[in-house]
Scaffold this active site. Sequence first.
Site, PDB file in Angstrom:
ATOM      1  CG  ASP A   1      36.984  28.528  37.264  1.00 54.79           C
ATOM      2  OD1 ASP A   1      37.846  27.798  36.732  1.00 54.79           O
ATOM      3  OD2 ASP A   1      36.840  28.593  38.501  1.00 54.79           O
TER       4      ASP A   1
ATOM      5  CD  GLU B   1      41.274  25.074  39.812  1.00 55.55           C
ATOM      6  OE1 GLU B   1      42.119  24.544  40.548  1.00 55.55           O
ATOM      7  OE2 GLU B   1      41.244  26.312  39.607  1.00 55.55           O
TER       8      GLU B   1
END
Length: 280
Positions: free
Chosen positions: A85, A143
């Site tokens: 991400d 994350e």
Amino acid sequence: MTISTLQKSINERLDEHYEEMVEIRRHLHKNPELSFQEEETAAFIASYYDTLQIPTRTKVGGHGVLAFIEGASPGPTIALRADFDALPIHDEKDVPYKSTKPGVMHACGHDGHTATLLVLAKVLHTHRDQLKGKIVLIHQHAEEYAPGGAKPMIEDGCLDGVDVIFGTHLWSSEPCGTILYKSGNFMAAADRFSIQVQGKGGHGAQPHLTKDAVLIGSQIVANLQQVVARKVNPIDSAVVSVGGFVAENAFNVIADSAVLTGTARSFEESARHIIEREIE
């Protein structure tokens, strides 16, 4: 094939695929997605494995992706993990692979983590006849937003049967080619906090009739710096940082509300609880 010969062969193949690794990283850098929104990135990862005919499992705990490499002989199950991400940051650099999405950028290296793991998986797959045991490639979504994708992926079985797991993190402050490692804790626990200040707004020329949310928020920011300095044991590493302070209003209007957001990092569970208590 001996272990040293196998390792040399893997290293040589990785060198051969370096340009592909760069290409993947730059593709991901141009097309970042925020936490819990990584549909295109997850599809890209799964498609890469499909092309190599490496078995995958998608939508693990959300947008997570797992891939599996079976060695030719029995052995342990080893997991290798990367996140994918991006962050809500505007990419200001002028390069061909600059982010195409305003306000979204791979500023923490997750594009690099993903590119290296994909190419490593490709090389390991070509050497599967010389490998022992099983390799699980874990691509974790979200994350950046704790607890993020890790918890739902674990609950969805990403670590089932895994004997040991390894992960790496790019660290741009270190010279290229340097590897940092240590025994014990290395990366701190990361907690997120949000504080909403509710005051009473009014005209900037009449501050005595208001409860200034900006002034109150500023005092909170200053006081938060005392949490670690005066409440946490100096031997324990910890930090409290305010990363956002929003109180939108006209220039001549005193804000009635403000929102502070930040992060608390710690290595000891006792320090973590102290920080939470003192912030409250």
